[in-house]
Design a protein around this motif. Structure first.
Motif, PDB file in Angstrom:
ATOM      1  N   ILE A  55       0.812  -1.217   0.000  1.00  0.00           N
ATOM      2  CA  ILE A  55       0.000   0.000   0.000  1.00  0.00           C
ATOM      3  C   ILE A  55       0.845   1.265   0.000  1.00  0.00           C
ATOM      4  O   ILE A  55       0.306   2.362  -0.131  1.00  0.00           O
ATOM      5  CB  ILE A  55      -1.004   0.027   1.169  1.00  0.00           C
ATOM      6  N   ALA A  93      -0.139   2.756  -3.034  1.00  0.00           N
ATOM      7  CA  ALA A  93      -1.567   2.994  -3.230  1.00  0.00           C
ATOM      8  C   ALA A  93      -1.891   4.484  -3.120  1.00  0.00           C
ATOM      9  O   ALA A  93      -1.034   5.302  -2.769  1.00  0.00           O
ATOM     10  CB  ALA A  93      -2.371   2.205  -2.194  1.00  0.00           C
ATOM     11  N   LEU A 146      -7.655   5.103  -0.073  1.00  0.00           N
ATOM     12  CA  LEU A 146      -7.058   3.824   0.278  1.00  0.00           C
ATOM     13  C   LEU A 146      -8.096   2.715   0.373  1.00  0.00           C
ATOM     14  O   LEU A 146      -7.832   1.579  -0.023  1.00  0.00           O
ATOM     15  CB  LEU A 146      -6.302   3.956   1.607  1.00  0.00           C
ATOM     16  N   ASP A 163      -8.679   1.290  -3.044  1.00  0.00           N
ATOM     17  CA  ASP A 163      -7.571   0.473  -3.531  1.00  0.00           C
ATOM     18  C   ASP A 163      -7.505  -0.873  -2.816  1.00  0.00           C
ATOM     19  O   ASP A 163      -7.193  -1.901  -3.430  1.00  0.00           O
ATOM     20  CB  ASP A 163      -6.252   1.231  -3.358  1.00  0.00           C
ATOM     21  N   ILE A 164      -7.798  -0.886  -1.525  1.00  0.00           N
ATOM     22  CA  ILE A 164      -7.821  -2.147  -0.789  1.00  0.00           C
ATOM     23  C   ILE A 164      -8.924  -3.051  -1.331  1.00  0.00           C
ATOM     24  O   ILE A 164      -8.729  -4.263  -1.519  1.00  0.00           O
ATOM     25  CB  ILE A 164      -8.023  -1.899   0.725  1.00  0.00           C
ATOM     26  N   VAL A 176      -2.210  -7.919   2.318  1.00  0.00           N
ATOM     27  CA  VAL A 176      -1.950  -6.489   2.193  1.00  0.00           C
ATOM     28  C   VAL A 176      -0.598  -6.242   2.843  1.00  0.00           C
ATOM     29  O   VAL A 176      -0.408  -6.516   4.030  1.00  0.00           O
ATOM     30  CB  VAL A 176      -3.030  -5.638   2.906  1.00  0.00           C
ATOM     31  N   PHE A 200      -0.553  -0.970  -8.339  1.00  0.00           N
ATOM     32  CA  PHE A 200      -1.316   0.242  -8.068  1.00  0.00           C
ATOM     33  C   PHE A 200      -1.128   1.349  -9.110  1.00  0.00           C
ATOM     34  O   PHE A 200      -1.974   2.234  -9.223  1.00  0.00           O
ATOM     35  CB  PHE A 200      -0.982   0.772  -6.678  1.00  0.00           C
TER      36      PHE A 200
END
Length: 238
Positions: free
Chosen positions: A11, A14, A19, A22-23, A34, A205
């Motif tokens: 991340i 990201a 966020l 994106d998760i 993650v 990402f």
């Protein structure tokens, strides 16, 4: 070692302004973990995220949180991240002496989380030997830790193969993770060498379609793994 390849999007690459989105994208795409890069500005020349982010991530996803501590004082901070919900915690061999490594691994596993150790590119792989039979995962850095977007260091696949060799000599079978410059072009060589978990940042990402990018990396890695193990013909028949 030689488990089905899983992708652990970092991340750090990201969009922190979105966020949660994106998760959700990587979760839907089938990410295995993650990956959370924690940097203190001392052990590595960058400062990133900490406990509050991990605590919020735990509420936002069902994926395991793979926390990579690039910090000077892991023994002090490991309990913080375990309390925040980390499912796996990685400490660096360069940050601890042998007794400290054993203590960190014991504390992590004692909490029910997975324990991992990491080595920087310039550190001999043999540095993991004292705890290789005690850890759940070994993380081989294929860039110098500190910043995302770096290029894969050639020869890192040989370091992965060396971890496989050392683990077998010790009668151990930790997962092997690789972090740094991993994408469609580099995933095959480390997967063929024995890497099970691939950390991807920009390769996922920064792509127009993060889900498709994640799947492309995983497919490339799995095909190389199958070829290395002589399973290509069997998979073609399935």
């Amino acid at each position: 070692m030689f488990e089905p390849v899983k992708i652990a999007p970092s991340i750090l690459s990201a969009d922190f302004m979105d966020l949660g989105r994106d998760i959700a994208l990587i979760e839907e795409a089938g990410a295995g973990y993650v990956h959370v890069d924690v940097m203190d500005g001392h052990f590595v020349p960058n400062l990133t995220m900490g406990v509050p982010v991990v605590r919020q991530l735990k509420k936002a996803t069902s994926l395991p949180l793979d926390v990579h501590l690039m910090i000077d004082n892991p023994l002090e901070q490991v309990p913080w991240f375990l309390d925040a919900g980390a499912d796996s915690v990685t400490v660096h061999v360069e940050a601890l002496d042998e007794a400290g490594l054993f203590r960190a691994v014991s504390d992590i596993r004692g909490s029910g989380a997975r324990a991992a150790v990491s080595v920087k590119p310039a550190t001999p792989i043999e540095a993991v030997v004292p705890v290789i039979g005690e850890v759940d995962m070994v993380l081989v850095m294929s860039v110098e830790p500190g910043f995302s977007g770096q290029s894969f260091i050639e020869g890192s696949d040989a370091r992965v193969a060396r971890v496989v060799e050392l683990a077998r000599m010790a009668g151990a079978s930790p997962l092997i993770q690789v972090d740094g410059g991993i994408g469609v072009a580099t995933a095959p060589c480390v997967a063929a060498a024995g890497a099970d978990v691939l950390v991807c940042g920009n390769a996922v990402f920064a792509a127009k379609d993060p889900g498709a990018a994640l799947e492309a990396v995983r497919t490339a890695a799995e095909e190389a793994r199958a070829a290395a193990l002589g399973l290509s013909d069997i998979l073609d028949e399935v």
